[in-house]
Enzyme design. Structure first.
Site, PDB file in Angstrom:
ATOM      1  N   GLU A 246      35.915  77.354  42.708  1.00  0.00           N
ATOM      2  CA  GLU A 246      36.627  76.195  43.259  1.00  0.00           C
ATOM      3  C   GLU A 246      38.145  76.394  43.282  1.00  0.00           C
ATOM      4  O   GLU A 246      38.869  75.589  43.854  1.00  0.00           O
ATOM      5  CB  GLU A 246      36.319  74.948  42.415  1.00  0.00           C
ATOM      6  CG  GLU A 246      34.886  74.458  42.492  1.00  0.00           C
ATOM      7  CD  GLU A 246      33.958  75.145  41.488  1.00  0.00           C
ATOM      8  OE1 GLU A 246      34.262  76.271  41.063  1.00  0.00           O
ATOM      9  OE2 GLU A 246      32.928  74.549  41.128  1.00  0.00           O
TER      10      GLU A 246
ATOM     11  N   THR B  47      28.946  78.295  44.759  1.00  0.00           N
ATOM     12  CA  THR B  47      28.941  78.548  43.317  1.00  0.00           C
ATOM     13  C   THR B  47      27.685  77.936  42.714  1.00  0.00           C
ATOM     14  O   THR B  47      27.248  76.857  43.140  1.00  0.00           O
ATOM     15  CB  THR B  47      30.224  77.981  42.665  1.00  0.00           C
ATOM     16  OG1 THR B  47      30.191  78.247  41.268  1.00  0.00           O
ATOM     17  CG2 THR B  47      30.362  76.489  42.884  1.00  0.00           C
TER      18      THR B  47
ATOM     19  N   LYS C 186      27.191  69.057  19.970  1.00  0.00           N
ATOM     20  CA  LYS C 186      27.604  67.814  19.304  1.00  0.00           C
ATOM     21  C   LYS C 186      26.745  67.601  18.062  1.00  0.00           C
ATOM     22  O   LYS C 186      25.584  67.201  18.157  1.00  0.00           O
ATOM     23  CB  LYS C 186      27.482  66.627  20.256  1.00  0.00           C
ATOM     24  CG  LYS C 186      28.165  65.390  19.698  1.00  0.00           C
ATOM     25  CD  LYS C 186      28.651  64.459  20.801  1.00  0.00           C
ATOM     26  CE  LYS C 186      29.699  63.485  20.256  1.00  0.00           C
ATOM     27  NZ  LYS C 186      30.215  62.594  21.298  1.00  0.00           N
TER      28      LYS C 186
ATOM     29  N   TRP D 185      32.357  67.932  17.396  1.00  0.00           N
ATOM     30  CA  TRP D 185      32.134  69.006  18.356  1.00  0.00           C
ATOM     31  C   TRP D 185      32.178  70.379  17.688  1.00  0.00           C
ATOM     32  O   TRP D 185      33.040  70.657  16.871  1.00  0.00           O
ATOM     33  CB  TRP D 185      33.205  68.961  19.457  1.00  0.00           C
ATOM     34  CG  TRP D 185      33.081  67.792  20.372  1.00  0.00           C
ATOM     35  CD1 TRP D 185      33.862  66.678  20.367  1.00  0.00           C
ATOM     36  CD2 TRP D 185      32.137  67.610  21.422  1.00  0.00           C
ATOM     37  NE1 TRP D 185      33.467  65.809  21.351  1.00  0.00           N
ATOM     38  CE2 TRP D 185      32.405  66.358  22.013  1.00  0.00           C
ATOM     39  CE3 TRP D 185      31.082  68.382  21.921  1.00  0.00           C
ATOM     40  CZ2 TRP D 185      31.655  65.857  23.077  1.00  0.00           C
ATOM     41  CZ3 TRP D 185      30.347  67.886  22.982  1.00  0.00           C
ATOM     42  CH2 TRP D 185      30.635  66.640  23.547  1.00  0.00           C
TER      43      TRP D 185
END
Lengths: 539, 539
Positions: B327, B182, B435, B440
């Site tokens: 994964e 990946t 940020k 956020w």
């Protein structure tokens, strides 16, 4: 590489708690019908697990139940494996002798018992060698008077339990999680031990779109007892999937089942053919709404195609024939049409669907006749042999293991044919086949033909010793009440004649008021054979 | 106890051969479109496995592919694990440097390459340290001229192979069966190794009625490349279930996909949002019959709800949002409504279905914010962490393992919210969050809002360094051709204003002709960030 995370029964209940907290378990007990959410069931399960630990139950210990299908039984299903112990479901319909044998053979440490089964325990208590605690599955007011000690009420124990008890996760998925004994033709029942791995994989198999397709949207009513091969694994799978469960409780009647289907909008139900025969009668006499049903799972023994036809055409309820046994967790085959079989005519479809079906993913099979593996032509017969992660490899502490488990395969004792699609059809139990003049006759084929007759309620065909032919078939028939004085031996013989070769026709038809049945509702052919032992000799 | 039978990839192909011999794999290669039955695919797979053994491939060796989605690639999927070796699928869109790294890191022994990818191999051949044999996936006439040696044609090898080669069964199910690298944000790609156990369990998960419900009746077209997380496991699951497979081959266009859907009556297809965006354009310009489609599986990155709406309302094609990563094998969540969510209004349903969905059975998750596990209220954000038997526990020979795999959990790097139903919504990659002044901002939320505008074809929002606020969002927008001269910055800003708090609005909107993408079709934000690095400072 991939994480080494074991497949565990506890994780299945956690999934219900986390993702389906408000979905419900509807449960009928002797006290009536109640509903519980999965979050409630989860807390109660954890309380029970902690209470069992308090009672001294340790990892690997057997926790036994003598109980019907209800929420408390479901809680034991998860509490025992959830704490590392082994859920041992005992068939309440067995003889006291067999129950004593089973409990002592399994060395059960705790016994959880339904109120109405309690008298049975009183009868056998002095012969139980290992039980250290008895729990009646009720609240303290309903606790029966008894000199048995220690004796607990289920709800009392739960009250003292810890609802935050953590399910065991650091276990080997091959550790035992469950246990069930299956009746033997002769002798004591034989124990089968289920692993965490087997139960979880079997739950996945039940949820596959190509098998039962059990899903969150289902409302699942297992009529098959929770003491019989884990109610075919449905309580486990349903919990993992967040399925609504409808548990019909003790001593149910066909009417109660029909009412439950209508009221609780049951989408999938499961049981043996005799249950569906009874329900069919009820549906015909009443006025029930069964439109919610998407599948009637039927197994345990072969369902006559006449009954399948009745459910499908009269009530528009798809019948899903399945096959399995206690030794196989139990799901082995499900009879669904392959997509390209949709082109078949209605009768051909019914023909396919009356067979036991296609092997579910994850298992392997072979069918072995007298000259090795048989051809898949729908005609050649052989014994079905199975292999896979939810197939047992032994009977628990039992020297009959060698008979059934050989060369890495379970020898099922079922004689089957396989058609070119790989769909199996059970012809008979090896021991129920009739050997006449060196040729085999299938008792099941004749039974099914008889049960397709309007007047016949039940029929069982057995081998009876014959001086010339070695064995010959004799049919035992129960007529429907309204035909009892109208239909005789000759009528049924005339009905059979066009359907079979002459030498397949039974030598006699005996009318009975009832066919004796095993504790799980199958015809008890052994009793019939004993009863008819000299029938043809004397004649 | 239960039989100790390992879950193996080879057994999945055997099931297709035994029970679905005449079901088909439709495959497009550079040579055109052909059909193969599973019995043919099975024999060819066995021939290939025996040929690989002849070439010296041994248990555990890596067999690598550089190939599109077609039947030969499917055969390698089963031949390599079927003989105990490891299928290593390499992303053909990676840079030559990364391909060299991957092949050397995995120590691939054999390399199977599509004809049109061959020039890439010529370019890197001298730097491959371990490859002992090269196979071009074509017949001998089409074998390219090359000084590489030994060089084989796929079909030549098959011809010499043994169609009765027996798949390996006596292995530990935790042995490696597959491998995929990946892309990393920086540095070399990271390798993930799949076990037999993980692949089989993942296949079961794909067949559950509650997830993708993949079944024998499906006609499955994976558009997601077979070199990308095993085409989401679909070729494995489809083979086990006897599903018809439609493999669209090299260099396909939206038109080709639309034609395949119509002609091959595809019922389920799978790919990343950019594919569906392209197909949507094609459907709008053409006159295609898409009524066979029962599900468009969409993952890789979040699909804008506007696109979901278009598929569902205009083309009546159910969109099935899913989430996963290399994964995780990759299936982690599927966004299907729970049964009781059927009562929601159409907009609310779309809202739920635009999220990534519910964790599939068999996995565990937690979402961890700055103050521990977050509340499941649909608002609190945290990083998604995963555990389960088809989740990786390391990167292959890579010291970046420690970043992602800690305390027994995969730290996905994805910031999510979880609503009270347990349904997750990806807010952003941890590294893509903006940020601003200590708070956020989600880049994905602003992107989705922009992409819902009629004029916008694609939009990507990135963090750009800001002297006062630390970071501020800047939007990169590609307009649809017909709007290019009609819609400006102000129009889009006016469109965004009512939807967000003022401080969430981008500081600037930059119009581009194309958004740079990764080799798997995701927006390459790293490139945008580099490009815009000084955008706000200079201004």
């Amino acid at each position: 590489m991939m994480m080494n995370v074991p497949l565990t029964v506890g994780a299945m209940m956690e999934r219900a708690e986390q993702f389906f907290p408000e979905k419900q378990v509807i449960s009928r007990t002797s006290g009536g019908v109640s509903s519980f959410t999965y979050i409630e069931i989860g807390k109660r399960t954890r309380r029970l697990a902690s209470a069992l630990a308090e009672l001294g139950v340790e990892r690997g210990d057997r926790v036994a139940t003598l109980a019907w299908n209800h929420h408390r039984h479901l809680e034991v299903y998860f509490a025992a494996p959830g704490m590392g112990a082994v859920l041992h479901t005992i068939n309440i319909r067995l003889s006291p002798e067999h129950i004593i044998y089973i409990i002592n053979n399994a060395e059960d440490k705790v016994l959880l018992v339904d109120e109405d089964v309690w008298p049975l325990v009183e009868k056998v208590k002095n012969q139980l060698k290992t039980v250290e605690a008895f729990i009646v599955m009720t609240d303290s007011e309903e606790l029966p008077e008894s000199d048995i000690s220690p004796l607990y009420s289920y709800e009392d124990l739960l009250e003292k339990g810890d609802e935050r008890f953590a399910f065991i996760k650091d276990l080997d998925e091959n550790e035992p999680a469950g246990m069930c004994y299956t009746s033997a033709t002769t002798g004591n029942p034989k124990g089968v031990v289920y692993s965490h791995r087997g139960i979880v994989l079997h739950s996945f198999a039940l949820g596959l779109a190509d098998t039962a397709g059990l899903s969150e949207a289902d409302r699942c009513m297992p009529v098959v007892p929770m003491f019989h091969a884990n109610a075919w694994g449905l309580p486990f799978a349903a919990t993992m999937l967040g399925t609504t469960q409808v548990l019909p409780g003790p001593q149910f009647t066909p009417k109660l089942l029909a009412d439950f289907i209508e009221k609780e909008k049951v989408t999938i139900t499961a049981g043996v053919p005799t249950i569906w025969l009874g329900l069919l009668n009820e549906l015909e006499s009443g006025d029930y709404d069964t439109t919610s049903l998407r599948a009637v799972l039927c197994g345990g023994s072969a369902a006559p195609s006449g009954m399948i036809r009745a459910y499908e055409t009269k009530y528009n309820v798809p019948f899903l024939h399945a096959y399995g046994m206690t030794e196989t967790s139990p799901l082995v085959t499900v009879s669904k049409l392959k997509s390209y079989q949709d082109d078949l005519g209605e009768e051909e479809k019914l023909d396919v669907r009356s067979k036991q079906g296609l092997l579910v993913p994850g298992l392997e099979m072979k069918v072995v006749g007298e000259r090795g593996e048989v051809e898949w032509n729908g005609e050649d017969m052989g014994e079905l042999m199975l292999r896979g992660p939810w197939i047992a490899n032994e009977y628990y502490r039992d020297d009959r293991t060698e008979e059934a488990f050989r060369d890495g395969w379970l020898h099922t004792g079922d004689v089957v044919t396989v058609d070119k699609e790989g769909i199996i059809k059970i012809i008979d139990r090896t021991k129920d086949m009739i050997k006449s003049g060196g040729e085999w006759i299938s008792s099941v084929d004749i039974e099914n033909a008889l049960m397709a007759h309007d007047a016949v309620f039940e029929a069982s065909v057995v081998a009876v010793a014959h001086p010339e032919w070695q064995e010959r078939p004799v049919a035992c028939v129960v007529l429907k009440d309204e035909y009892k004085d109208e239909v005789g031996k000759e009528d049924l013989m005339d009905f059979l004649k066009p359907q079979f070769a002459k030498w397949w026709l039974p030598d006699d038809i005996v009318f009975l008021n009832e066919i004796p049945k095993t504790s799980v509702g199958k015809f008890l052919k052994r009793a019939l054979r004993a009863q008819l032992k000299d029938h043809l000799v004397i004649k």
